[in-house]
Design an enzyme around this catalytic site. Structure first.
Site, PDB file in Angstrom:
ATOM      1  CG  ASP A   1      -0.403  -0.461   2.522  1.00 16.35           C
ATOM      2  OD1 ASP A   1       0.772  -0.906   2.433  1.00 16.35           O
ATOM      3  OD2 ASP A   1      -1.131  -0.436   3.605  1.00 16.35           O
TER       4      ASP A   1
ATOM      5  CG  ASP B   1      -1.876  -7.462 -12.738  1.00 17.13           C
ATOM      6  OD1 ASP B   1      -1.669  -7.407 -13.816  1.00 17.13           O
ATOM      7  OD2 ASP B   1      -3.168  -7.600 -12.423  1.00 17.13           O
TER       8      ASP B   1
ATOM      9  CG  ASP C   1      -2.195  -2.094 -15.340  1.00 13.79           C
ATOM     10  OD1 ASP C   1      -1.555  -2.795 -15.872  1.00 13.79           O
ATOM     11  OD2 ASP C   1      -3.678  -2.098 -15.334  1.00 13.79           O
TER      12      ASP C   1
HETATM   13  C1  IPM Z   1      -1.216  -8.716 -17.177  1.00 15.12           C
HETATM   14  C2  IPM Z   1      -2.551  -8.968 -17.439  1.00 15.12           C
HETATM   15  C3  IPM Z   1      -2.780 -10.305 -17.069  1.00 15.12           C
HETATM   16  C4  IPM Z   1      -2.535 -10.627 -15.453  1.00 15.12           C
HETATM   17  C5  IPM Z   1      -4.370 -10.761 -17.290  1.00 15.12           C
HETATM   18  C6  IPM Z   1      -4.606 -10.636 -18.755  1.00 15.12           C
HETATM   19  C7  IPM Z   1      -4.448 -12.238 -16.982  1.00 15.12           C
HETATM   20  O1  IPM Z   1      -3.265  -7.976 -16.616  1.00 15.12           O
HETATM   21  O2  IPM Z   1      -0.357  -9.423 -17.835  1.00 15.12           O
HETATM   22  O3  IPM Z   1      -0.708  -7.876 -16.561  1.00 15.12           O
HETATM   23  O4  IPM Z   1      -3.313 -10.137 -14.720  1.00 15.12           O
HETATM   24  O5  IPM Z   1      -1.304 -11.235 -15.468  1.00 15.12           O
HETATM   25 MG    MG Z   2      -1.999  -6.546 -15.823  1.00 14.81          MG
END
Ligand code: IPM
Ligand code: MG
Length: 353
Positions: free
Chosen positions: A220, A244, A248
């Site tokens: 966090d 993940d 992002d």
């Molecule tokens: C990523 C994507 C994948 C994940 C999905 C599409 C399964 O979000 O490669 O980051 O969660 O790993």
């Molecule tokens: Mg992802």
């Protein structure tokens, strides 16, 4: 050299950006005198539709016979049924697991040409250059689970063994040694037992890398620090789901999720290369997707699986130059600013070689 490459365009914008990536790869082959033999396979939603399996045997065999896999994206509204027996994403996860691609490298940097498009103060962005090492074949993605079915509960289990943490930590420490010698290990050791094992294992592995400075940050807090002091990070090691989510978030630092590439590696040079973004069904078929994450994934493939460093750099340099010229796909253009289509952007990249 000659190399066999499995090409998996997948769903949504996947086929569009893959078609352009193959143009870039062909140009590199021509310019540097390599033979890249590409063969296409089905993965994800299109594989469910055509074969009834998100990771068909034929695709597995094609990949097994290749030196590397290039993948664009999987998923889409069409397959979003929560109780369906197979899902596009399952194909991708099954492939990562089948090849034991446990280390997922996601480099993130701020492009000077795009700094003005990032919703953070410019002074925070100077020198942002982060390598995420995301554990890719363990944790809640692969732990014991119960599907929803007709019942009232469902669960996923975040399970890690010491060996799983050790092998990915080794990758992260080695990467740090070749960079700025700083490793941030992300966990949630204040709450989760699996993350206490994670931390104690990383501490142990660190004994072999005394030249690397290690710190531990709770996930966090890490989410916040990525925005308040992004330039302070070098290598960031995280378990599967945390990696993940944080990658992002960190894509904002690069200007757009469409910018980020990834390399998924196991114990050998073989690897799977795919952009970090998904299939973007909302813009599929419009020729407006940003192909940079896909192109940079080709560069990572040349670097890590084929040991073609100059060729990898040629792609990275060409993209830098096109961005410096001011060309933008829609996701990295400001409202009202002109934007290039996927093919126009690719034409400009090819013109730089
Ligand atoms: C990523 C994507 C994948 C994940 C999905 C599409 C399964 O979000 O490669 O980051 O969660 O790993
Ligand atoms: Mg992802």
């Amino acid at each position: 050299m000659k190399a066999n490459i499995a090409v998996l365009p997948g769903d949504g914008v996947g086929p569009e950006i893959m078609a352009q990536a193959l143009r870039v790869l062909a140009k590199i082959g021509e310019k540097f005198g390599h033979e890249f033999v590409t063969k296409e396979g089905l993965i994800g939603g299109i594989a469910i539709d055509e074969i009834g399996n998100s990771f068909p045997d034929a695709t597995r065999q094609l990949c097994e016979q290749s030196d590397a896999i290039l993948l664009a994206a999987v998923g889409g509204y069409k397959w979003d049924n929560p109780t369906a027996p197979d899902r596009p994403e399952r194909g991708l996860l099954a492939m990562r697991k089948h090849f034991e691609l446990f280390a997922n490298l996601r480099p993130v940097k701020t492009y000077p040409a795009l700094a003005a498009y990032v919703p953070l103060r410019a002074d925070l962005l100077e020198g942002v250059d982060i390598l995420f090492v995301r554990e890719l074949t363990g944790g809640a993605y692969f732990g014991p689970r119960k599907e929803m079915g007709d019942g009232d509960d469902a669960y996923d289990t975040m399970l890690y063994s010491r060996a799983e943490v050790e092998r990915v930590a080794n990758v992260a420490f080695r990467a740090a040694q070749m960079r700025r010698k700083k490793l941030t290990s992300v966990d949630k050791a204040n709450v989760l037992a699996s993350m206490r094992l994670w931390r104690s294992t990383v501490v142990k592995v660190h004994e072999e890398y005394s030249d690397v400075a290690l710190d531990h940050v709770l996930v966090d807090a890490c989410a916040m620090h990525l925005l308040t002091r992004p330039a302070s990070f070098d290598v960031v090691l995280a378990e599967n789901m945390f990696g993940d989510i944080l990658s992002d978030e960190a894509s904002v630092l690069a200007g757009s999720l469409g910018m980020l590439p990834s390399a998924s590696l196991g114990a050998t040079a073989f690897g799977l290369y795919e952009p970090v973004h998904g299939s973007a069904p909302d813009i599929a078929g419009k020729n407006i997707a940003n192909p940079i994450g896909m192109f940079l994934s080709v560069a990572l493939m040349l670097r890590y699986s084929l040991q073609l460093e100059a060729e990898a750099q040629a792609i990275e340099t060409a993209i830098d130059a096109v961005l410096a010229d001011g060309l933008r796909t829609r996701d990295i253009a400001r409202p009202g600013e002109d934007s290039a289509t996927t093919t126009e952007f690719t034409d400009a990249v090819l013109a730089k070689f």
